[in-house]
Design a protein around this motif. Structure first.
Motif, short mmCIF file in Angstrom:
data_model
loop_
_atom_site.label_atom_id
_atom_site.label_comp_id
_atom_site.label_asym_id
_atom_site.label_seq_id
_atom_site.Cartn_x
_atom_site.Cartn_y
_atom_site.Cartn_z
N ILE A 56 0.94 -1.26 0.09
CA ILE A 56 -0.02 0.11 0.02
C ILE A 56 0.85 1.22 -0.12
O ILE A 56 1.76 1.61 1.05
CB ILE A 56 -0.91 -0.15 1.40
CG1 ILE A 56 -1.82 -1.28 1.25
CG2 ILE A 56 -1.80 1.39 1.17
CD1 ILE A 56 -2.92 -1.42 0.26
N GLY A 57 1.17 1.77 -1.01
CA GLY A 57 1.80 2.98 -1.44
C GLY A 57 1.65 3.68 -2.54
O GLY A 57 1.22 3.02 -3.55
N GLU A 58 2.52 4.69 -2.63
CA GLU A 58 2.88 5.45 -4.13
C GLU A 58 4.26 5.84 -4.12
O GLU A 58 4.90 5.95 -3.38
CB GLU A 58 1.84 6.80 -3.96
CG GLU A 58 0.30 6.40 -3.87
CD GLU A 58 -0.25 7.79 -3.36
OE1 GLU A 58 -1.59 7.74 -3.90
OE2 GLU A 58 0.14 8.62 -2.68
N GLY A 59 4.56 5.80 -5.53
CA GLY A 59 6.09 6.16 -5.64
C GLY A 59 6.68 5.17 -6.58
O GLY A 59 6.07 4.07 -6.84
N GLY A 84 0.48 0.35 -4.98
CA GLY A 84 -0.59 1.25 -5.15
C GLY A 84 -1.70 1.14 -3.97
O GLY A 84 -1.50 0.80 -2.80
N ILE A 85 -2.93 1.79 -4.22
CA ILE A 85 -3.98 1.69 -3.45
C ILE A 85 -5.31 0.99 -4.11
O ILE A 85 -5.31 1.56 -5.18
CB ILE A 85 -4.37 3.33 -3.18
CG1 ILE A 85 -3.05 4.04 -2.45
CG2 ILE A 85 -5.74 3.28 -2.18
CD1 ILE A 85 -3.28 5.47 -2.14
N PRO A 86 -5.74 0.16 -3.48
CA PRO A 86 -6.75 -0.73 -4.25
C PRO A 86 -8.00 -0.03 -4.12
O PRO A 86 -8.39 0.65 -3.55
CB PRO A 86 -7.02 -1.90 -3.37
CG PRO A 86 -6.47 -1.49 -1.72
CD PRO A 86 -5.36 -0.64 -2.13
N GLU A 87 -8.62 -0.31 -5.23
CA GLU A 87 -9.91 0.59 -5.82
C GLU A 87 -10.96 -0.44 -5.99
O GLU A 87 -12.30 -0.07 -5.83
CB GLU A 87 -9.97 1.68 -6.89
CG GLU A 87 -8.77 2.51 -6.35
CD GLU A 87 -8.67 3.49 -7.73
OE1 GLU A 87 -9.22 3.26 -8.63
OE2 GLU A 87 -8.09 4.56 -7.80
N SER A 88 -10.70 -1.95 -6.09
CA SER A 88 -11.83 -2.80 -6.16
C SER A 88 -11.03 -4.18 -5.59
O SER A 88 -10.00 -4.39 -5.60
CB SER A 88 -11.97 -2.81 -7.54
OG SER A 88 -10.97 -3.71 -8.56
N PRO A 89 -12.19 -5.03 -5.27
CA PRO A 89 -11.51 -6.32 -4.75
C PRO A 89 -10.83 -7.08 -5.85
O PRO A 89 -9.77 -7.80 -5.40
CB PRO A 89 -12.92 -7.05 -4.40
CG PRO A 89 -14.02 -5.96 -4.39
CD PRO A 89 -13.45 -5.01 -5.38
N GLU A 90 -11.06 -6.80 -6.96
CA GLU A 90 -10.31 -7.87 -7.94
C GLU A 90 -8.94 -7.43 -7.80
O GLU A 90 -7.98 -8.20 -8.45
CB GLU A 90 -10.78 -7.60 -9.44
CG GLU A 90 -12.31 -8.12 -9.78
CD GLU A 90 -13.46 -6.98 -8.86
OE1 GLU A 90 -14.44 -7.93 -8.53
OE2 GLU A 90 -13.00 -6.31 -8.69
N GLU A 91 -8.29 -6.22 -7.59
CA GLU A 91 -7.10 -5.84 -7.77
C GLU A 91 -6.15 -6.31 -6.55
O GLU A 91 -5.07 -6.77 -6.90
CB GLU A 91 -6.89 -4.27 -7.11
CG GLU A 91 -7.15 -3.14 -8.38
CD GLU A 91 -7.24 -1.69 -8.20
OE1 GLU A 91 -5.93 -1.48 -7.81
OE2 GLU A 91 -8.14 -1.06 -7.61
N LEU A 92 -7.01 -6.86 -5.46
CA LEU A 92 -6.38 -7.69 -4.42
C LEU A 92 -6.07 -9.08 -4.59
O LEU A 92 -5.57 -9.97 -3.85
CB LEU A 92 -6.97 -7.53 -3.12
CG LEU A 92 -6.67 -5.96 -2.70
CD1 LEU A 92 -7.43 -5.54 -1.49
CD2 LEU A 92 -5.30 -5.43 -2.53
N LEU A 115 -11.70 -2.58 1.77
CA LEU A 115 -11.35 -3.44 0.96
C LEU A 115 -10.05 -4.26 1.30
O LEU A 115 -10.23 -5.57 1.36
CB LEU A 115 -10.87 -3.00 -0.66
CG LEU A 115 -11.77 -2.23 -1.61
CD1 LEU A 115 -11.16 -1.62 -2.65
CD2 LEU A 115 -12.74 -3.50 -2.16
N ILE A 116 -9.33 -3.71 2.06
CA ILE A 116 -8.30 -4.37 2.87
C ILE A 116 -8.84 -5.31 3.91
O ILE A 116 -8.39 -6.42 4.24
CB ILE A 116 -7.19 -3.38 3.57
CG1 ILE A 116 -6.41 -2.62 2.43
CG2 ILE A 116 -6.35 -4.10 4.46
CD1 ILE A 116 -5.88 -1.22 3.21
#
Length: 266
Positions: A56-59, A84-92, A115-116
């Protein structure tokens, strides 16, 4: 009425909980180079390399490696890594572990926090490392208390109101390793303690650790600070915390230590 011994020179008084803390020893009094740590077995390394991690992060990853030893270990072992930062369950989907390392709660939406937790409830694992933005945050810094993420951590987050969450360079940690033979801790060497200082050239004093956390019932307290009675490493069911901020982790624990710790813990 509270009766206390006469304070010695340079004693520190914490008014919020009326503690007297002995003067910290010189920086190198108990901080000796750690004994070399042997690599883990080939079997454990192979299992580690088969993992996938969502950070969980950016850069840019190249920049993150300089600050976070965990990412360096992941990259050197070719672990599948996404930031990154998850925006949907599918991303995880398909990731074994989520890592939160000193990441500001303000930059996570309520959707991301849920989501987490949903990922964890379905069998995923979560690891949180310390820092000003971790756990319950700091005075003026919003933390993870009373959030879905706070519910799944192996520690309770206690917000102390107006008092600072973190102890700074004046504090001296006396490490107590509760379970040296635990699968997370085996084969690691530890110093007796250390101060919250880093080499010259660092303009800002390190944040140290969060004072106001406590291990939840049913979790495993693996290491704590005897002088502050504060958990440092706690393991839960598919959850783990390491309560030290990034600069102290880089300064006091060498790369071979982190290599073994991360592989065993993950």
């Amino acid at each position: 009425q509270i009766t206390m011994p006469k304070p010695q020179k340079d004693w520190i008084v914490y008014i919020d909980d009326l503690r007297l803390v002995l003067p910290a020893p010189p920086v190198n009094a108990c901080v000796k180079p750690l004994e070399p740590v042997l690599p883990v077995s080939m079997e454990e390394t192979a299992r580690f390399k088969a993992l996938s991690v969502f950070w969980i992060g950016e850069g840019d990853t190249g920049d993150l490696i300089k600050e976070y030893t965990t990412i360096k270990v992941l990259k050197e072992n070719a672990v599948r890594l996404k930031t990154g930062i998850p925006e949907s369950p599918e991303e995880l989907n398909g990731y074994d572990i989520i890592i939160l390392d000193n990441f500001p709660r303000e930059r996570l939406s309520d959707t991301a926090l849920n989501l987490i937790k949903g990922y964890y409830d379905k069998g995923g694992a979560i690891v949180m490392f310390g820092g000003r933005n971790s756990f319950a945050g700091d005075y003026g810094v919003r933390g993870y208390q009373n959030t879905p993420v706070g519910e799944i951590l192996p520690v309770n987050l206690i917000r102390p109101g107006m008092y600072r969450q973190f102890l700074h360079y004046t504090h001296y940690v006396r490490l107590k390793i509760e379970e040296p033979g635990h699968p997370v801790m085996k084969g690691l060497s530890w110093m007796e303690g250390f101060r919250f200082v880093v080499p010259d050239g660092i303009q800002e004093s390190p944040d140290g650790y969060s004072r106001f956390i406590e291990a939840k019932s049913g979790t495993e307290l693996l290491a704590f600070d005897e002088s502050g009675d504060v958990p440092i490493i706690v393991a839960g069911q598919r959850s783990l915390i390491f309560n030290l901020e990034p600069r102290l982790r880089r300064y006091y624990f060498p790369s071979d230590f982190w290599e073994r710790f991360i592989i065993q813990a993950f």
